[in-house]
Design an enzyme around this catalytic site. Structure first.
Site, PDB file in Angstrom:
ATOM      1  N   GLY A  55       1.222  -1.270  -0.105  1.00  0.00           N
ATOM      2  CA  GLY A  55       0.038  -0.276   0.209  1.00  0.00           C
ATOM      3  C   GLY A  55       0.676   1.401  -0.178  1.00  0.00           C
ATOM      4  O   GLY A  55       2.201   1.344  -0.163  1.00  0.00           O
ATOM      5  N   CYS A  75      -2.546  11.125  10.662  1.00  0.00           N
ATOM      6  CA  CYS A  75      -1.700  11.456  10.331  1.00  0.00           C
ATOM      7  C   CYS A  75      -1.563  13.586   9.893  1.00  0.00           C
ATOM      8  O   CYS A  75      -0.828  14.232   9.681  1.00  0.00           O
ATOM      9  CB  CYS A  75      -1.992  11.106   8.872  1.00  0.00           C
ATOM     10  SG  CYS A  75      -3.390  11.088   7.684  1.00  0.00           S
ATOM     11  N   VAL A 124       1.498   3.109   2.352  1.00  0.00           N
ATOM     12  CA  VAL A 124       2.367   3.752   3.369  1.00  0.00           C
ATOM     13  C   VAL A 124       3.475   1.840   3.399  1.00  0.00           C
ATOM     14  O   VAL A 124       4.006   2.481   4.429  1.00  0.00           O
ATOM     15  CB  VAL A 124       1.524   3.309   5.083  1.00  0.00           C
ATOM     16  CG1 VAL A 124       2.153   3.510   6.065  1.00  0.00           C
ATOM     17  CG2 VAL A 124       0.637   4.092   5.080  1.00  0.00           C
ATOM     18  N   LYS A 135     -11.175  11.764  14.414  1.00  0.00           N
ATOM     19  CA  LYS A 135      -9.258  11.409  15.586  1.00  0.00           C
ATOM     20  C   LYS A 135      -8.195  13.063  15.651  1.00  0.00           C
ATOM     21  O   LYS A 135      -8.920  12.375  16.805  1.00  0.00           O
ATOM     22  CB  LYS A 135      -9.193  10.652  14.083  1.00  0.00           C
ATOM     23  CG  LYS A 135      -9.824   9.345  13.266  1.00  0.00           C
ATOM     24  CD  LYS A 135      -9.099   8.631  12.198  1.00  0.00           C
ATOM     25  CE  LYS A 135      -9.389   6.942  12.155  1.00  0.00           C
ATOM     26  NZ  LYS A 135      -9.131   6.710  11.039  1.00  0.00           N
ATOM     27  N   HIS A 142      -0.232  17.185   4.023  1.00  0.00           N
ATOM     28  CA  HIS A 142      -1.559  18.036   4.859  1.00  0.00           C
ATOM     29  C   HIS A 142      -1.249  19.167   5.280  1.00  0.00           C
ATOM     30  O   HIS A 142      -0.086  19.409   6.331  1.00  0.00           O
ATOM     31  CB  HIS A 142      -2.146  17.086   5.759  1.00  0.00           C
ATOM     32  CG  HIS A 142      -2.850  15.149   5.583  1.00  0.00           C
ATOM     33  ND1 HIS A 142      -2.942  15.067   4.042  1.00  0.00           N
ATOM     34  CD2 HIS A 142      -3.102  14.340   6.415  1.00  0.00           C
ATOM     35  CE1 HIS A 142      -3.280  14.117   3.847  1.00  0.00           C
ATOM     36  NE2 HIS A 142      -3.287  13.414   5.002  1.00  0.00           N
TER      37      HIS A 142
END
Ligand code: NAP
Length: 361
Positions: free
Chosen positions: A21, A157, A23, A213, A250
């Protein structure tokens, strides 16, 4: 010998779960040539099992795959359960991670990016510069093992970038409330990710379970260890999360209310002078600076600033007063490096260094 008494001829044996994936590929890239860890096995879904890694993966990194790793045969996760590893890096979806990570944690240290166990009482939710003392939640190694068993979780993240920006301010001035608006990259949605038709020419002002989160994890990370448990910081967080057409990085637009009344220069200086245990120990994945203040007129921009400190430094800029709360500013975090595999690797290095220190290594 390496700095912490590890024998380089016997590096710690690592497995990567979810290795194909977004990550997982970062783990594979960062672990190639790592001074302390060596990849012994790779696992992903049944779709990948039995193939060579190079054939199972849709490689999206700019660096080519390490040749040794490219030739490794992929396993299912179940096939690795009976094998001996010192450390297991997990880049699994939360649903898969929930039951399987505790199984691996009986025999090895699991460092995970999945959200499944982040809020468990005995799981440190670790950002190495922010709350290294939370590793006290782990039981000490047993039976001559080098590392403890158990799970260490990497936070969400966006939360990682947020708490790195907040920690120096919380320590110096106390934070009681904050509002954060995120602009999140498409790599955060994993592979194959969002279709180009959905994200091109678009902003999607919703990411499943992301706002909760940020709101819940922040208090745990900035909390104190008290009597073997975490007493969460009482900070009210309001988060609004947006998916934007950026590949990596981000962006966080943050407004904070502080308990004391610092001058703007004191706030800037808090970020400039911030260092943590990884910097003191000189850990292999530690950036020289966890946070940098770019300037009042220089906001962090994804394409230009996300790779600062090899993607492990959080750049901050545009500090100004906030007419609603006290101060507002912009921070940026590389979501698959500091926000995922890089952060998890730094967490693993911190556990190793602390264990070596305790055993006099
Ligand atoms: P991803 O690109 O979708 O990768 C998922 C991985 O899990 C793949 O290797 C996939 O293998 C494997 N997998 C899927 N189903 C499986 C199963 N049933 N059994 C075993 N393996 C299975 O996801 P990602 O973006 O890398 O995220 C991985 C984890 O990290 C998630 O929990 C995510 O929330 C978290 N995280 C992601 C980011 C980010 O920026 N992307 C940041 C922080 C945390 P196949 O290739 O064989 O399907």
């Amino acid at each position: 010998m390496s700095p912490f008494g590890l024998n380089p001829s016997r590096p710690l044996r690592a497995a990567v779960l979810g290795a194909t994936g977004t990550v997982g590929q970062r783990f594979v890239t960062l672990l190639a040539g790592h001074p302390w860890f060596r990849i012994e096995a790779l696992a992903a879904s049944e779709r990948s099992a039995g193939k060579a890694y190079r054939d199972a993966v849709t490689w999206i990194q700019t660096r080519p795959i390490d040749e040794t790793v490219a030739a490794m045969t992929m396993h299912t996760i179940g096939e690795l359960l009976d094998r001996d590893f010192d450390i297991v890096f997990s880049a699994l979806d939360a649903g898969v991670a929930r039951d399987i990570e505790p199984e691996f944690a009986r025999r090895a240290l699991v460092v995970t990016n999945a959200s499944a166990h982040r809020m468990d009482e005995n799981v440190p939710l670790l950002v190495p510069e922010v709350n290294p003392d939370h590793l006290d939640l782990l039981a000490p190694p047993t039976d001559g093992a080098l590392l403890p068993g158990g799970i260490v979780a990497n936070p969400n993240c966006s939360t990682i970038g947020l708490v790195l920006a907040l920690k120096p301010l919380h320590d110096a001035f106390g934070i009681d409330r904050l509002s954060v608006v995120t602009l999140q990259a498409v790599s955060g949605a994993g592979l194959p990710g969002i279709s180009s038709y959905e994200i091109m020419d678009n902003v999607i002002p919703w990411i499943a379970r992301e706002e909760e989160k940020l709101e819940i994890e922040t208090g745990k990370i900035l909390g104190r260890v008290d009597g073997g448990a975490i007493d969460p910081a009482r900070i009210v967080v309001s988060a609004q999360c947006n998916r934007v057409p950026v590949v990596d990085g981000h962006t966080l637009c943050i407004s904070v209310s502080l308990e004391s009344e610092p001058e703007p220069e004191e706030v800037r200086e808090a970020w400039r002078s911030f260092r943590g245990e990884p910097q003191e120990l000189g850990l292999p994945s530690a950036p020289e600076l966890p946070t940098v203040y770019l300037g009042d007129d220089e906001p962090p921009q994804t394409r230009i600033h996300r790779d600062l400190g090899l993607g492990m430094t959080v750049p901050i800029g545009r500090l100004r007063e906030c007419p609603v709360l006290d101060f507002r500013f912009v921070a940026l975090s590389h979501n698959t490096l500091r926000g995922a595999a890089g952060g998890a690797l730094l967490a693993a290095e911190l556990v190793v260094a602390r264990c070596a220190r305790q055993t006099g290594g």
